[in-house]
Scaffold this motif. Structure first.
Motif, PDB file in Angstrom:
ATOM      1  N   ARG A 138       0.882  -1.287  -0.101  1.00 10.12           N
ATOM      2  CA  ARG A 138      -0.001   0.011   0.006  1.00 10.12           C
ATOM      3  C   ARG A 138       0.947   1.381   0.059  1.00 10.12           C
ATOM      4  NH1 ARG A 138      -2.898  -3.020   3.636  1.00 10.12           N
ATOM      5  NH2 ARG A 138      -1.851  -2.010   5.432  1.00 10.12           N
ATOM      6  N   ALA A 139       1.932   1.250   0.788  1.00 13.11           N
ATOM      7  CA  ALA A 139       2.723   2.469   0.943  1.00 13.11           C
ATOM      8  C   ALA A 139       3.355   2.890  -0.404  1.00 13.11           C
ATOM      9  CB  ALA A 139       3.742   2.418   2.033  1.00 13.11           C
TER      10      ALA A 139
ATOM     11  N   ARG B 291       2.193   1.676  -3.418  1.00 16.45           N
ATOM     12  CA  ARG B 291       1.191   2.279  -4.402  1.00 16.45           C
ATOM     13  C   ARG B 291       0.983   3.554  -4.044  1.00 16.45           C
ATOM     14  NH1 ARG B 291      -2.317  -3.284  -4.938  1.00 16.45           N
ATOM     15  NH2 ARG B 291      -0.902  -4.413  -6.222  1.00 16.45           N
ATOM     16  N   LYS B 292       0.814   4.036  -2.942  1.00 11.96           N
ATOM     17  CA  LYS B 292       0.613   5.461  -2.563  1.00 11.96           C
ATOM     18  C   LYS B 292       1.582   6.352  -3.021  1.00 11.96           C
ATOM     19  CE  LYS B 292      -0.414   8.425   1.307  1.00 11.96           C
ATOM     20  NZ  LYS B 292      -0.771   8.503   2.952  1.00 11.96           N
TER      21      LYS B 292
END
Length: 98
Positions: free
Chosen positions: A57-58, A60-61
């Motif tokens: 997630r990090a 992709r963010k």
């Protein structure tokens, strides 16, 4: 920027080590790492799956996608059990390096 080897090898990825591993992984992602070699992981529990998903997630963010290579069988089994194994498997689409 680094594709691999920013993250120091992790042998144990359990609830006791998850916080430190999380921080190390986030720092590696910030440094540009996009491929995480997990071949050194000898012991993992469900916390490991949560850490890997948080790293994903990090990344992709931040506009990147991570690839996890040499996933131990036990960790792969846990991810499959929770139905998130597709998020941890390397595919050509998420092997985009920066």
């Amino acid at each position: 920027m680094a594709d691999t080897s920013t993250l120091q090898p992790i042998e144990t990825l359990t609830v006791q080590t998850a916080r430190a591993a999380m921080e190390r992984g986030l720092a590696a992602i910030k440094a540009g790492q996009t491929v995480f070699d997990l071949g050194s992981v000898k012991q993992a529990d469900s916390s490991a799956v949560a850490v890997l998903l948080a790293w994903q997630r990090a990344a992709r963010k931040g506009g990147s996608a991570l690839s996890f290579v040499n996933l131990p069988a036990g960790l792969t089994s846990l991810a499959a059990l929770y139905g998130v194994d597709a998020f941890l498997v390397a595919t050509p689409a998420n092997l985009r390096h920066h």
